[in-house]
Scaffold this active site. Structure first.
Site, PDB file in Angstrom:
ATOM      1  N   CYS A  22     -15.378  21.185  58.259  1.00 19.06           N
ATOM      2  CA  CYS A  22     -14.219  21.971  58.645  1.00 19.06           C
ATOM      3  C   CYS A  22     -13.321  21.099  59.515  1.00 19.06           C
ATOM      4  CB  CYS A  22     -14.653  23.212  59.410  1.00 19.06           C
ATOM      5  SG  CYS A  22     -15.495  22.835  60.971  1.00 19.06           S
ATOM      6  N   HIS A  51     -23.768  19.681  64.659  1.00 19.73           N
ATOM      7  CA  HIS A  51     -25.171  19.909  64.330  1.00 19.73           C
ATOM      8  C   HIS A  51     -25.499  19.395  62.933  1.00 19.73           C
ATOM      9  CE1 HIS A  51     -25.622  23.285  67.560  1.00 19.73           C
ATOM     10  NE2 HIS A  51     -25.806  22.085  68.049  1.00 19.73           N
ATOM     11  N   CYS A 106     -13.932  22.179  69.580  1.00 21.47           N
ATOM     12  CA  CYS A 106     -13.090  22.718  68.512  1.00 21.47           C
ATOM     13  C   CYS A 106     -12.037  23.644  69.111  1.00 21.47           C
ATOM     14  CB  CYS A 106     -13.952  23.478  67.514  1.00 21.47           C
ATOM     15  SG  CYS A 106     -12.986  24.333  66.249  1.00 21.47           S
ATOM     16  N   GLU A 136     -22.557  26.652  71.998  1.00 25.70           N
ATOM     17  CA  GLU A 136     -21.266  27.336  72.048  1.00 25.70           C
ATOM     18  C   GLU A 136     -21.350  28.588  72.927  1.00 25.70           C
ATOM     19  OE1 GLU A 136     -18.303  29.951  69.264  1.00 25.70           O
ATOM     20  OE2 GLU A 136     -19.398  28.333  68.256  1.00 25.70           O
ATOM     21  N   SER A 277     -20.693  21.261  59.068  1.00 27.07           N
ATOM     22  CA  SER A 277     -20.873  19.968  59.734  1.00 27.07           C
ATOM     23  C   SER A 277     -21.502  18.925  58.811  1.00 27.07           C
ATOM     24  CB  SER A 277     -21.738  20.151  60.992  1.00 27.07           C
ATOM     25  OG  SER A 277     -22.920  20.856  60.691  1.00 27.07           O
TER      26      SER A 277
END
Length: 323
Positions: A22, A51, A106, A136, A277
């Site tokens: 992404c 990850h 991000c 996160e 990822s």
């Protein structure tokens, strides 16, 4: 969606699109690569930059050193914060130790951090839907720890305790299952009818898109193979989505060498996708291995076109411009 018309007795692969990297992951990986070029090795990275085992190993070979905590970084050195984000306490620790920081969080995670701070400033109780221990979630919680409670599933909603049932808001980890998050929000709203939504959906566009592509192809697949590491939340979710959407079986593998040939027994259609990822070279290696077992026909299943990109962290852009 791309049509999936193939003779039912012919072995084939349905290849999900979108899949893999992404915009946030691409930005984070390039950040470490550019930092190594700009400043030279070693470059320290707090936690895994993303990850994925292959990505981390490749960057280690180029001179990146991955550490668990900022205190492991030598004073005055350069440290990159991972795409998953960090709490204000981590930034403060880095400042005390005079580290040069490059924040590769991000931008979509940063958006959630800002929402947490805004809700806290409004003195709201905040329900954060996410997995306890995930980087996160730790980073977002750290923005307003006295206001945030973590809920992992609809089954935990009854445990929530708030000061004012009419002054509650919710946020979510960006890499969750869209459907399960909706169920959790619905359960929260049953308890708190005036529950306030975030200004925009917290589930990352890429997470949603990859799940949608799997939902589209899974009903035609006896088997769906997801390429991704087992600590990747969005990759793990893709396996769950495939099974929920009708695949007979689904497995998560780090790379093609881990595919069990026994999975292919009696299978006509294999679905293939990868987490956000995962570099596409790992998918290509899996397709080559499947071709060696007679699954040479590959048909894309396209449910969205992704064009979003993010600029590099401002600290790195500034030094690149100066040079």
């Amino acid at each position: 969606m791309t049509a999936m018309t193939t003779a039912t007795n012919q072995r084939r692969v349905l290849l999900a699109n979108p899949r893999g990297y992404c915009a946030g992951v691409d930005r984070a990986v390039i950040t470490v690569e550019k930092a190594l070029e700009q400043y030279g090795a070693p470059i320290y990275v707090r936690k895994q930059i993303v990850h994925n085992t292959h990505v981390v190993r490749t960057l280690e070979e180029r001179g990146a050193i991955f550490v668990e905590e900022t205190e492991e970084v030598p004073e005055g050195a350069i440290v990159v914060f991972s795409a998953h984000g960090v709490s204000p306490a981590v930034h403060e620790e880095a400042g005390r130790r005079q580290l040069k920081t490059i924040d590769a969080t991000c931008p979509l995670v940063t958006k959630v951090h800002k929402e947490a701070k805004r809700f806290a400033a409004e003195d709201r109780d905040i329900i954060l839907i996410g997995h306890i221990g995930h980087e996160e979630v730790e980073g977002t919680s750290g923005e307003a720890p006295e206001y945030i409670q973590i809920v992992e599933s609809p089954d935990e909603v009854h445990k929530v305790r708030v000061r004012n049932p009419d002054n509650v808001s919710w946020l979510s980890q960006t890499t969750l299952s869209v459907d399960e998050t909706t169920q959790t929000v619905d359960a929260l709203r049953e308890r708190f009818p005036n529950l306030l939504d975030p200004p925009s959906d917290d589930i990352c566009y890429a997470t949603s898109n990859r799940q949608d592509a799997v939902k589209a192809m899974a009903p035609e697949c006896e088997l769906v193979i997801v390429v991704g590491s087992d600590n990747s939340s969005n990759s793990v979710r893709l396996v769950e989505v495939a099974l929920d959407a009708g695949a007979d079986a689904s497995y998560l593998i780090d790379n093609a060498s881990l595919m069990d040939e026994a999975w292919l027994e009696g299978v006509t259609t294999v679905g293939v996708t990868s987490g956000a990822s995962v570099p596409d070279i790992l998918v290509r290696e899996l397709l080559d291995k499947l071709a060696g077992h007679g699954y040479g026909s590959v048909s894309p299943v396209t449910t969205a076109d992704e064009t979003l990109t993010f600029s590099l962290p401002k600290e790195l852009r500034r030094d690149l411009r100066a040079e």
